[in-house]
Design an enzyme around this catalytic site. Structure first.
Site, PDB file in Angstrom:
ATOM      1  N   HIS A 247       0.831  -1.210   0.000  1.00  0.00           N
ATOM      2  CA  HIS A 247       0.000   0.000   0.000  1.00  0.00           C
ATOM      3  C   HIS A 247       0.857   1.249   0.000  1.00  0.00           C
ATOM      4  CE1 HIS A 247      -4.173  -1.391   1.483  1.00  0.00           C
ATOM      5  NE2 HIS A 247      -4.171  -1.095   0.205  1.00  0.00           N
TER       6      HIS A 247
ATOM      7  N   CYS B  77      -0.681   1.683 -28.311  1.00  0.00           N
ATOM      8  CA  CYS B  77      -0.587   1.877 -26.857  1.00  0.00           C
ATOM      9  C   CYS B  77       0.765   1.460 -26.298  1.00  0.00           C
ATOM     10  CB  CYS B  77      -1.723   1.158 -26.139  1.00  0.00           C
ATOM     11  SG  CYS B  77      -1.682  -0.627 -26.357  1.00  0.00           S
TER      12      CYS B  77
HETATM   13  C1  PEP Z   1       3.031  -3.553 -25.851  1.00  0.00           C
HETATM   14  O1  PEP Z   1       3.496  -4.692 -25.973  1.00  0.00           O
HETATM   15  O2  PEP Z   1       3.364  -2.584 -26.568  1.00  0.00           O
HETATM   16  C2  PEP Z   1       2.037  -3.263 -24.800  1.00  0.00           C
HETATM   17  C3  PEP Z   1       1.406  -2.106 -24.726  1.00  0.00           C
HETATM   18  O3  PEP Z   1       1.812  -4.224 -23.887  1.00  0.00           O
HETATM   19  P1  PEP Z   1       2.795  -4.561 -22.666  1.00  0.00           P
HETATM   20  O4  PEP Z   1       3.884  -3.541 -22.619  1.00  0.00           O
HETATM   21  O5  PEP Z   1       1.925  -4.574 -21.452  1.00  0.00           O
HETATM   22  O6  PEP Z   1       3.290  -5.941 -23.032  1.00  0.00           O
END
Ligand code: PEP
Ligand code: MG
Length: 530
Positions: A182, A491
């Site tokens: 925490h 992402c």
């Molecule tokens: C990625 O592989 O770009 C991604 C966003 O997932 P992670 O970094 O959680 O594997």
């Protein structure tokens, strides 16, 4: 005398230069004296503890406030405190009675199957330590904290952390501690650098010693040499400038100079951090990494997962929330779930492959997601997809969950189902997958395309997410999305790097999802583009 470098693990990132303040016994959580007190003495200590916690909780309404409210409830709970008074009546010292009452409660929380309640054991211990301190007549610890104080202790309780943070804490160094605790979450939420697991910290570091705490490197340097100090001061200035720029841009609408609107969403790994973010600063959540729901003790149950997903929807206030199903394995092993170490973990049972191999674990998450989808714009995203059958299977499973839930009389809905594009086969054949959206995971895509593991320092020079081979695959996916009329976002960490934003937009991407700390700098980079 030269510098001494101590190593540990960064539990809350950042860099700080400051003077060591060593927790005295009784402040780090060790108990002091053998108070020979009576029931009245204990009653007074309970009242004072309550007042101290109330004072601390005064203007906190996030998870820190919730932890403190739980502690007040404990103090008010007769069934919890009464056994201590009974023991005192039978001749026990105040301290012994208190130890017994709390040991029983801590054991109860620790043995709970639900990781949420297990984590509560630390909060119960925290109340115990506060009461023991009050019984022994000590005042609130850290009352005279110098400027730029670095708190050095064996371990630290959440409430003491909050007290110290109010007084202006530069960093925390703990000999024990864990990044999953925490107190580590609170430190991350409040951007206080923290290094844990620094064995011998209390022995090697003297009170008042000048420390450089580099939580990103997991290092604590005692009496750093001049060259290092200068380099760190430069880094601090750069970080301060970057933070000021990020603050100035964070709330702006992401548009290029010619008026092209780019959607910028955020990646969430620790929902606690959302308490400090304004949803209006982003276009939604583009990736929720759900690994935090699982640990060695198992998964959070369906009702709690449902509550967490609903809370994310509530935070986003009508903006989309993209929840990725469990992505364990590879660089994210979870004991008890990912099983025996594999010779090639990145090529083995990870992401969706693991979820499909553990249907009893997967079903809990899918049911919770189907329930949450009835309450807002939730999207479900599947990691590590390499062939279309995997998506078909998930769609069928999710559909079955919705049917079952509706038959049980519960609210449920089929959410849009998308995939992470992070395996070359998925990028090259993106058109063949029956999905509602794509999100490109450049972190994994780069490692698979260049055959260079993302976590292997020896091949770090080959791990290049901006390599033309990766960019070509990104273009493939953007075109597939355009042809099919489905959204494409990116992402991976690349989206948060200003230097990469121009190339990504040129490839046709109009949707990025970045770590919240990168929101300002990415919007600034977008505004510079045509
Ligand atoms: C990625 O592989 O770009 C991604 C966003 O997932 P992670 O970094 O959680 O594997
Ligand atoms: Mg990935």
């Amino acid at each position: 005398m030269g510098e001494t470098v101590l190593t540990g693990r960064g539990a809350s990132s950042g860099l700080a230069i400051g003077s060591a303040v060593l927790a005295r016994r009784g402040e780090s959580g060790c108990t002091t004296g053998e108070a020979k007190a009576d029931a009245l003495h204990l009653r007074e200590a309970i009242d004072r503890a309550r007042a101290e916690i109330e004072n601390l909780a005064a203007d906190l309404d996030d998870d820190a406030g919730e932890i403190l409210a739980f502690q007040i409830e404990l103090l008010d709970d007769g069934s919890f405190m009464d056994p201590a008074f009974v023991d005192i009546g039978q001749g026990a010292t105040c301290k012994a009675a208190l130890d017994r009452a709390f040991a029983a409660q801590v054991a109860l929380f620790e043995s709970d199957d639900d990781p949420y309640f297990q984590a509560r054991a630390a909060d119960v211990r925290d109340v115990h330590e506060r009461l023991v301190r009050l019984l022994s007549g000590q005042s609130e610890p850290g009352s005279e904290l110098p400027a730029h104080a670095v708190w050095v202790a064996e371990d630290l309780t959440p409430s003491l952390f909050l007290t110290l943070e109010r007084k202006g804490l530069a960093a925390v160094v703990l000999a024990r501690g864990s990044a999953a605790s925490h107190v580590a979450m609170l430190a991350r939420a409040r951007e206080v650098p923290m290094v844990v697991g620094v064995g011998g910290a209390g022995r090697v570091i003297g009170d008042g010693a000048e420390l450089v705490v580099d939580a990103d490197a997991g290092e604590v340097v005692v009496d750093a040499d001049q060259a290092r100090l200068e380099a760190c001061r430069r880094r601090l200035i750069e970080q301060r400038d970057a933070a000021a720029l990020a603050r100035a841009w964070r709330g702006r609408t992401p548009v290029t100079s010619s008026g092209r609107r780019i959607a910028v969403e955020i990646n969430v790994e620790d929902p606690l951090l959302l308490d400090r973010l304004d949803p209006a600063d982003c276009d939604g959540i583009g990736l929720v990494r759900t690994e935090f729901l699982y640990d060695d003790a198992g998964a959070v149950d369906e009702d709690r997962q449902f509550a967490i997903y609903r809370r994310l929807l509530g935070w986003a206030k009508g903006r989309p929330v993209t929840v990725r199903t469990l992505d364990a394995g590879g660089d994210k092993p979870i004991a008890g779930l990912t099983g025996e170490p594999e010779p090639n973990p990145f090529l083995g049972l990870r992401g969706i492959r693991l979820s499909l191999a553990r249907p009893e674990v997967f079903a809990v998450q899918l049911r919770a997601l189907a329930r949450a989808a009835a309450h807002g714009p939730l999207r479900v995203m599947v990691p590590m997809v390499s062939v279309p059958e995997e998506i078909d299977e998930v769609r069928a499973l999710l559909g079955r969950m919705v049917t079952d839930l509706l038959a049980e009389g519960r609210a449920a809905a089929m959410p849009p189902l998308g995939m992470m594009v992070e395996v070359p086969s998925a990028a090259l054949c993106a058109r063949d997958f029956a999905v509602d959206f794509y999100s490109i995971g450049s972190n994994d895509l780069a490692q698979y395309v260049l055959a260079a593991a993302r976590d292997q320092p020896d091949v770090a020079h080959l791990y290049r997410p901006m390599h033309p081979s990766v960019l070509r695959l990104i273009r493939e996916v953007v075109e597939a999305g355009r042809d099919k009329g489905v959204l494409v976002s990116l992402c991976g960490d690349l989206a948060g790097e200003p230097a990469a934003v121009s190339a990504l937009l040129e490839l046709g991407l109009e949707r990025l999802s970045v770590t919240p700390a990168a929101l300002g700098r990415v919007k600034h980079a977008i505004a510079d583009l045509p």
